[in-house]
Design an enzyme around this catalytic site. Structure first.
Site, PDB file in Angstrom:
ATOM      1  CB  CYS A1135      -0.984  -0.036   1.173  1.00  0.00           C
ATOM      2  SG  CYS A1135      -2.363   1.111   0.932  1.00  0.00           S
ATOM      3  CG  HIS A1260      -3.445  -3.495   3.301  1.00  0.00           C
ATOM      4  ND1 HIS A1260      -2.391  -2.891   3.966  1.00  0.00           N
ATOM      5  CD2 HIS A1260      -4.108  -2.496   2.685  1.00  0.00           C
ATOM      6  CE1 HIS A1260      -2.429  -1.578   3.762  1.00  0.00           C
ATOM      7  NE2 HIS A1260      -3.466  -1.313   2.986  1.00  0.00           N
ATOM      8  CD  GLU A1262      -0.582  -5.421   5.677  1.00  0.00           C
ATOM      9  OE1 GLU A1262      -0.856  -4.216   5.730  1.00  0.00           O
ATOM     10  OE2 GLU A1262      -0.558  -6.060   4.592  1.00  0.00           O
TER      11      GLU A1262
END
Length: 1295
Positions: A1135, A1260, A1262
């Site tokens: 990002c 994303h 994570e």
């Protein structure tokens, strides 16, 4: 000296078209508009050629520039002279971090070039008014006029009010002139106090008194004595609220005395970095839960974006400033406004009753306000996970006869939860000599008098004072401050914070006296030590302004070096402005004028000011029975699904990040079709457990127009039926925030407020075992204005918004409204017990009626029995789906469940009585459960055991297909395709998106909703999700080091560290200030990850300022270049980290073909759960995953891939450097919105280097490495989602 540098275009083509349309609608003959950014550099010395080139490059950001010939009249919009914009402070930071110390300040304006027919001077003023926000901006006619931005004014002195000479009249005049909103008895009190002191008051002292003692800050009505119909009442409103705590104190750790309430949480592993080593690890301890809900109604009516943004920001600060420092976690939001009247989409019930000039329309509020609130949460890094939205505006026959009722003064609700350490729940002792500190941004001449202004009905104050009382927002600054607070509480016993409050209404004039008074001390302050961006401000303006993103703290003198170190690392400004004193006295010295603007005993300011008495009369509403002559069920369904309160809320949801933290277990969007119908929000308590926290909202304000107490009871009931969807256990675990909005002084409303508070505080909540440990009141919910010769008033209904919070035992057991088409049964739990009242329902509203009898809590014992039974069923996994009955009634409950399940429904309502309209549209409490057919008898038996036998009715079942059919004794009552209903329900959100965003994107999304063949999100994996390929390497005990890199404004680093930690890495916290300061180098790291967020608030382009601070600093540049050229290293950019690393192409081997990432095609921040496919590429992180298709979290505003030309795109593709692409639900690569949320060509959303060692991606992984953090997932996934494979691949690659 000032230098002017041109920038990129400021408006997209569709924004220009919208602006032109607005001018045409106002009969302003504007033919063409071009707008570009212009930068102004205030230099203290000339730049050499190299520095000049560096500055030019620094200010090249955003989409690629195309040559444009300037034509037309120039209107230059800049920040107001005498102010420094958040953009300026961050851009100047970047310039200094790049070594350009000759720049004192960078500022930015927008140059509009307007081509128009002959316009009069007045018409040009109208054009200018459309282009700027008068609260924060000004309009110049030439670029050189911007020099006024850098003029430094001389400080203004304090002024005194001649009370001793002119007597009481001097205070009366000051009250009007300064907008103090002082009552007569307060003027008497001040006259007596200063006469006793033997001196005249200074303006600053009066202003400070007014803010600290405003209704907004002191809650005078809730603490007042009450006489109703001549009878003195035994309790104040606040005492009745406190009764809930006295009756049920269970699990409450702090109530009524701090910035937020605290309840017991779960013992889990809190994950954070060690102060000395920077190494992240889990810390097993209780994560207690704090909760707070605020409103920011007055500023949102005046200027919706900053009003809503600072409302969210203030509530976040309340959470962070709880105890000795806490961690905000997840947010909620709500809006009540008058009718939208969307142009070209006006609804039959929407009449225009006019409005005051000084406030904006409901449509403006709902266009700009939610964006402001969402933008603050997004940039701060807090997910917004639940909310409500109501429209109401009508001429009704209520308690006071026929009158206008609605929300011209809106409700803007901002709330949330956070976590706090057990030993930090209670504030510490402020020792004498403790340093009194302001943490955060500088004082600015904005937000003056917010507390007093919020305490007046709109129309009572001067319009200029109204505008002065609105603040502006800088969420990235607040994030920096919160990082400092986090570092403090993470030190445990060594936490340097003794006492902390946020700076809100009244600015420092309220916060600092409150801080020292609460700590049992006084304070001695120096005015000129306060950080200030506007030298010309008077002492009153410096002390009383409401500049945001500030906290006041007490820190022991010997802890100041530690606090200083933490602030410098996070680049959070702070100032020591005073010392705590033994004597409870407040003194403020002014070094510049060597005088004493404030010199007061604290008890004059905060002591026994006059207590209010409310002597009021009861009025009862009669109402009129609903006239049903022209109402058909088919028409009613169509109208109700178009009522914004009921209609789809996607336009309010996808603008807000819902995945940051990696701890979101249930957001608004439900199921494979991502339909916004969740009943509650749920977060995990940590990154290593299934314990969690839940939030829900209940509010039924229109009912108060018929029955005040019933409206309040229903708000509590609805919050309970919403939060019952998750596994909480004991009902006493649920804690409520009560936010009360009323037009105090309006006939009947005060007595009604008393009735409502009594109904929940003395009766319902104690009977249920519920506690209200926190809340807020707003007592001026009325607007007045002149419409022609007529004086008009718009009064809001008495509005109670209940927010429920609870500890969750297992987040995996949370139910949603998503229907299953396996063999099933739908059961209605009718807590209304067949009353089926239609008063003040959505049905009544869409036919411009009120009705007579409203819904109510019919049986408290059954409501409690319902909750207890639900908890047993949820824990036992006996339910397939649940959805409460609320606005729109049973019809809407069933429709929303069908939308979420993308299926048909066949139900029979004969058992609900002969009045089908009432059966389908009443809004009594209750809801629908879906059970497996084989479990139906057992579930009904259990419900009967909890006293619900007479409430349970078998309705029918969910079926595959597109039909939505309601019968009674097998005769059709209503039949329609589910897709048609879905489109009706979506039209409001579609129209709002067309107005606000790129209309092409809005049309594409609306079209997608009408596709019955859409299979929804789905998963195809090319690998075994349960195989831990890192396990053999973890077993060796070796843990390679990964640098978890962050810059100021980055907010996704903790979940990133946790994902690498799980894969066997030692995750080390590395701030860019560590690298720039030489405290840490990259030589010891095997891997580097640049995390997501808003570095520098995306100033100078998303990730670009961060990148340039690396490129233009020789030592740090060398660190990165050496790392990227070193063999056996890995790097990941996600990002904001992706955007940043895409700008480091000159340092990264094999990245020459990488694209840039620019503004989304929708021109909007996009938070989506998007489907991507892993493509064949050299990426070492995606090895073994090629061909997989799975959903992933997306949260960005600038994620669209931009290439130089077609040849560049072809080369990128042919080299095989594309690693991830967006695909639609059919598995096809797509550029269509919203499956492709940013419009990137060929769906590109991740690229890698030729050797595969560096991969950058906009989504994303994570945030969704744990299965529970996915908005939807297949039932057979275990603890780890497929995205965990990326991090395990990294560990495997390093051996």
């Amino acid at each position: 000296m000032m230098e002017i540098l041109r920038g990129s275009p400021a408006l997209s083509a569709f924004r220009i078209n919208k602006l032109l349309a607005r001018f045409q609608a106002a009969n302003l003959q504007v033919h063409n508009i071009y707008a570009e950014y212009v930068h102004f550099a205030d230099l203290n010395a000339p730049l050499n050629d190299s520095e000049q080139a560096q500055l030019t490059r620094l200010l090249q950001y955003g989409p690629a520039l195309s040559s444009h010939t300037l034509a037309g009249k120039l209107l230059l919009v800049t920040p107001r002279p005498g102010t420094i914009s958040p953009w300026s402070s961050k851009a100047t930071d970047i310039a200094h971090n790049c070594g350009l110390q000759q720049i004192d300040r960078l500022e930015r304006g927008v140059a509009y070039y307007i081509e128009a027919s002959t316009l009069t001077a007045e018409q040009w003023r109208q054009v200018a008014a459309e282009l700027h926000d008068r609260m924060m901006e000004t309009v110049f006619s030439s670029l050189t006029d911007a020099e006024k931005l850098f003029i430094h004014h001389q400080p203004a002195p304090v002024s005194s009010v001649d009370l001793l000479g002119e007597g009481r009249q001097a205070l009366i005049d000051a009250n009007l002139r300064l907008g103090l909103a002082l009552a007569e008895d307060e003027i008497d009190y001040l006259q007596e106090a200063f006469t006793k002191l033997g001196r005249n008051p200074n303006d600053i002292e009066l202003y400070m008194f007014a803010q600290a003692n405003s209704e907004h800050c002191r809650h005078k009505i809730f603490n007042a004595d009450w006489i109703i119909d001549g009878k003195p009442q035994p309790k104040s409103l606040f005492k009745m609220i406190k009764n809930t705590f006295e009756t049920t104190p269970d699990y409450v750790l702090s109530a009524y005395k701090d910035n937020a309430a605290v309840m017991e949480g779960s013992a889990v592993g809190r994950y954070f970095a060690d102060h000395n080593t920077g190494r992240y690890d889990f810390h097993q301890e209780p994560a207690h839960i704090l909760m707070k809900v605020e409103t920011h109604n007055h500023p949102t009516a005046i200027s919706p974006w900053p009003g809503a943004a600072t409302g969210s920001g203030g509530e976040i600060r309340d959470e962070g400033a709880t105890g000795r420092g806490a961690k905000p976690k997840a947010g909620l939001v709500g809006f009540s406004v008058s009718n939208l009247r969307i142009p070209g989409f006006e609804q039959p019930w929407e009449e225009d009753f006019g409005k005051p000039e000084r406030i904006v329309t409901a449509l403006d509020i709902m266009t700009e306000g939610p964006l402001g609130g969402a933008a603050f949460n997004n940039e701060f890094g807090r997910p917004a996970l639940t909310g409500y939205f109501r429209t109401y505006e009508e001429k009704v026959n209520s308690h006071n006869g026929e009158e206008l009722r609605g929300y011209h003064k809106p409700i803007m609700l901002a709330g949330g939860i956070g976590n706090i350490r057990a030993d930090h729940v209670q504030k510490g002792e402020i020792v004498v000599g403790a340093k009194l500190i302001v943490l955060g941004g500088p004082a600015m001449n904005i937000g003056l008098g917010g507390g007093a202004a919020s305490s007046m009905a709109s129309g009572q104050s001067d319009a200029d004072l109204d505008f002065a009382s609105v603040q502006r927002d800088n969420p990235e600054m607040e994030r920096r401050c919160q990082e400092v607070i986090d570092r403090c509480w993470q030190l445990g016993d060594a936490n340097p914070i003794l006492f902390i409050h946020d700076v809100g209404a009244g600015g420092l004039s309220n916060a600092m006296p409150e801080l020292v008074s609460d700590g049992g001390r006084g304070g001695k302050f120096e005015l000129r030590d306060i950080l200030s961006d506007e030298p010309g401000m008077s002492p009153l303006e410096i002390w009383c302004n409401e500049s945001q993103e500030r906290y006041v703290l007490a820190v022991a003198a010997d802890q100041l070096p530690l606090f200083d170190e933490l602030c410098k690392r996070e680049r959070a400004p702070y100032a020591v402005i005073g010392d705590a004193t033994e004597e409870q006295h407040l003194s403020l010295h002014d070094n510049h004028f060597d005088n004493q603007p404030i010199d007061l005993p604290l008890d004059v300011l905060l002591g026994k000011t006059p207590k209010m008495t409310r002597d009021v009369q009861t009025l009862k509403a009669k109402g009129d029975a609903l006239n049903r002559a022209d109402i058909t069920i088919a028409d009613a369904v169509n109208r109700v699904l178009h009522l914004p309160t009921v209609a789809e809320k996607t336009f309010l949801v996808t603008i807000g990040d819902r995945t940051v933290t990696g701890m979101v277990a249930r957001d608004q969007m439900v199921g494979p079709w991502q339909v916004p119908v969740a009943d509650c929000a749920v977060t995990t308590a940590s990154l290593d457990s299934y314990y969690g926290e839940a939030m829900s909202i209940g509010e039924r304000a229109p009912v108060a127009l018929l029955d005040f107490a019933a409206s309040a009871r229903l708000a509590v009931g609805e919050a309970l039926t919403n939060i019952a969807a998750t596994q909480i256990g004991d009902i006493k675990r649920i804690k409520l925030s009560a936010n009360w909005m009323a037009a105090a002084g309006h006939p009947g409303e005060d007595a009604g407020l008393y009735d409502a508070v009594k109904a929940v505080g003395e009766e319902l909540c104690p009977q249920l075992g519920l506690t209200i440990p926190v809340g807020k009141d707003s007592m001026s919910m009325k607007t007045r204005w002149q419409e022609g010769n007529e004086q008009r008033e718009m009064t809001s209904p008495l509005s109670l918004v209940i927010s429920a919070f609870a500890r969750v035992e297992d987040v995996r057991h949370t139910l949603t409204p998503q229907l299953s088409t396996e063999d099933n049964a739908l059961l209605l739990i009718d807590l209304g017990k067949g009353h089926n009242a239609l008063g003040a329902t959505a049905l009544a509203q869409v036919y411009r009626q009120l009705g007579d009898k409203p819904a109510d809590v019919r049986d408290v014992a059954q409501l409690k029995g319902f909750y207890d039974a639900m908890q047993v069923l949820v824990a036992a996994r006996k339910l397939l789906a649940w959805h409460d009955r609320s606005d729109g009634g049973l019809l809407v409950t069933l429709a929303e469940m069908a939308f979420a399940g993308h299926c048909g429904v066949q139900v029979d309502i004969a058992a609900l009585g002969d009045d089908h309209l009432a059966a389908l549209f009443n809004e009594e409490l209750g809801g629908v459960i879906q059970v497996r057919a084989e479990d139906r008898d057992a579930v009904e038996t259990l419900l009967a055991q909890y006293g619900l036998a007479d409430c349970v009715h078998y309705l029918g079942q969910a079926l595959a297909g597109d039909r939505f059919v309601i019968t009674a004794n097998d005769r059709t009552v209503f039949s329609e395709s589910r897709t048609t209903l879905r489109v009706w329900w979506a039209e409001t959100t579609w129209q709002m998106q067309r107005l606000r965003d790129n209309p092409q994107c809005a049309d594409q999304e609306h079209e997608a909703k009408a596709n019955d063949a859409d299979p929804g999100l789905n998963v195809k994996l090319s690998f075994d999700i349960n195989e831990d390929i890192a396990a053999p390497y973890i077993a060796t005990g070796a843990r390679p080091k990964v640098a978890v890199l962050r810059e100021q404004g980055v907010n996704s680093h903790v979940e990133m560290a946790a994902a690498f930690h799980r894969a066997g890495f030692d995750a080390i916290d590395v701030h860019m200030s560590d690298l720039l300061g030489g405290r840490i180098g990259l030589g010891n790291f095997h891997a580097l990850v640049a995390c997501g967020g808003f570095s520098y608030g995306d100033v100078l382009g998303a990730g670009e300022g961060w990148a340039k601070s690396i490129l233009f600093n020789h030592r740090v540049r060398d660190e990165f270049e050496t790392f990227f050229h070193r063999p056996q290293t890995l790097a990941l950019g996600v990002c904001n980290g992706c955007q940043m690393m895409s700008n480091l192409r000159e340092l990264i081997p094999g990245s020459e073909l990488w694209p840039r990432f620019v503004r989304n095609h929708s021109d909007r921040f996009e938070a989506r759960f998007s489907l991507v496919e892993v493509t064949q590429s050299p990426s070492l992180l995606l090895q073994g995953m090629v061909g997989s298709q799975m959903p992933i979290a997306v949260s960005h505003g600038e994620g669209r891939v931009e290439v130089r030309d077609d040849a560049h795109l072809a080369a990128l593709e042919s080299k095989g450097l594309v690693a991830l692409r967006y695909v639609d639900n059919f598995g096809k690569v797509t550029e269509t919105y919203p499956a492709n949320p940013n419009g990137s060509p060929n769906g590109i959303t991740a690229v890698t280097t030729e050797n595969g060692r560096v991969t950058i991606m906009m989504p994303h992984p994570e945030r969704v490495f744990r299965t529970v953090a996915n908005s939807w997932h297949p039932e057979n996934w275990g603890e780890d989602s497929p995205w965990m494979r990326i991090f395990r691949n990294a560990r495997k690659q390093l051996g």
